[in-house]
Structures are given as structure tokens and as C-alpha cells.
Design a protein around this motif. Structure first.
Motif, PDB file in Angstrom:
ATOM      1  N   ALA A 158       0.828  -1.203   0.000  1.00  0.00           N
ATOM      2  CA  ALA A 158       0.000   0.000   0.000  1.00  0.00           C
ATOM      3  C   ALA A 158       0.866   1.258   0.000  1.00  0.00           C
ATOM      4  N   GLY A 213       0.748   4.075  -2.717  1.00  0.00           N
ATOM      5  CA  GLY A 213       0.469   5.449  -2.321  1.00  0.00           C
ATOM      6  C   GLY A 213       1.487   6.424  -2.873  1.00  0.00           C
ATOM      7  N   THR A 224       0.643   9.680  -5.667  1.00  0.00           N
ATOM      8  CA  THR A 224       0.677  11.002  -5.042  1.00  0.00           C
ATOM      9  C   THR A 224       0.047  12.110  -5.889  1.00  0.00           C
ATOM     10  N   SER A 235       2.342   7.529   4.902  1.00  0.00           N
ATOM     11  CA  SER A 235       0.993   7.798   5.395  1.00  0.00           C
ATOM     12  C   SER A 235       0.020   6.702   4.987  1.00  0.00           C
ATOM     13  N   ILE A 236       0.078   6.290   3.738  1.00  0.00           N
ATOM     14  CA  ILE A 236      -0.821   5.238   3.250  1.00  0.00           C
ATOM     15  C   ILE A 236      -0.478   3.902   3.905  1.00  0.00           C
ATOM     16  N   THR A 276      -2.997   1.800   6.310  1.00  0.00           N
ATOM     17  CA  THR A 276      -3.273   0.393   6.038  1.00  0.00           C
ATOM     18  C   THR A 276      -3.092  -0.453   7.290  1.00  0.00           C
ATOM     19  N   THR A 322       3.642  10.556   1.394  1.00  0.00           N
ATOM     20  CA  THR A 322       2.399   9.864   1.059  1.00  0.00           C
ATOM     21  C   THR A 322       2.565   8.370   1.246  1.00  0.00           C
TER      22      THR A 322
END
Length: 159
Positions: free
Chosen positions: A61, A65, A69, A118-119, A123, A115
């Protein structure tokens, strides 16, 4: 004058066509703090939940991600990433996520690295929320960027 705001005070994508292409690298980190009982359950289950392997899924993930972006953050340029690596390390009751992204281009990749972590962190939360909603995503931050007008290195160690 702000680089992403035009004379009409409206947002705009910055022109990077005249900039010299260089090798750009960025590394970001996020930490996911798990409740003690959730961390214990994950360790005992080999980091598996009913949704599947937490660390493997979060890794994929994070890469997805980083690649997505420009579709997620307005005004980010689409970049041809040469490398994206997401590492997840379990440290006690925390999962430390580090994403390193690289490309040869005219703009930096720090938003892709941020990103990505963060993703990946979201998850982990999604895959563990059935066990507890007391999961905390914290310290999403840039650790390093190089190759542009100004290099940044926070001096923080990474996994």
C-alpha cells in the motif's frame, strides 16, 4: 511571492520545465503506536489478522500510495519514480515505517515519500482496527531529501 499562487491569488502548478534534472531522493517516516494487547496479538499471530498479513499489505500500500501522489495531492507533478522502498519494522508496541523514493527529475520526491508512509500507516490501522480503535498514527515526517535547490537532513535515524 508564493510559488503555488498566481497573481490572481488562485492555486497553480509550479512550472519546472526550465529546471535542471537531477537525481532526487527523499525519505520519510511514520510511527504507528499499537495498544499493548494488539501488539502482543500481532506478534503471536506472525503479524496476521483476518484481513491478511499486516506488514506485507502495508508495504504494498505504501508503494502504491507513493506512486499515486499526484492523484491524491493537488498541484503535485506526476513523476517517473525510479525507486520506492517501504520498510516496516516492529519496535516493541510500535510499527516504524520508512519510505525512500528516488527519481531523476526537475522536482523533488518528498511528497511521494510522505504519502507512502501515510498510506502504509493507514493500512496498518485498517487491518488492525477490528482489534482496537486505540491505534495512534504519529510522527509522519520528512527525514531526508536531496538533489534539489536545498538538501534537508533531520539527522534522525531510520530503519
Amino acid at each position: 511571492m508564493l510559488s503555488h499562487v498566481g497573481s490572481d491569488n488562485q492555486p497553480r502548478m509550479v512550472g519546472v520545465g526550465a529546471k535542471v534534472a537531477t537525481q532526487r531522493v527523499a525519505r520519510a517516516q511514520a510511527r504507528v503506536l499499537l495498544p499493548v494487547d494488539v501488539a502482543s496479538q500481532l506478534r503471536e499471530a506472525g503479524h496476521m489478522t483476518p484481513k491478511g498479513p499486516v506488514l506485507t499489505t502495508a508495504n504494498l500500500a505504501g508503494v502504491m500510495g507513493a506512486k499515486a501522489t499526484p492523484q491524491l495531492i493537488p498541484l503535485c507533478h506526476p513523476l517517473m519514480l525510479q525507486r520506492c522502498r517501504v520498510d516496516l519494522t516492529v519496535e516493541g508496541d510500535e510499527i516504524v515505517i520508512v519510505c525512500e523514493v528516488a527519481c531523476h527529475g526537475t522536482t523533488g520526491v518528498e511528497m511521494e515519500a510522505l504519502t507512502g508512509v501515510s498510506i502504509a500507516a493507514l493500512t496498518v490501522y485498517d487491518m488492525c482496527k477490528a482489534m482496537s480503535h486505540d491505534i495512534v498514527i504519529r510522527e509522519v515526517r520528512l527525514l531526508h531529501k536531496s538533489g534539489g535547490k536545498r538538501d534537508v537532513d533531520t539527522g534522525a535515524t531510520s530503519a
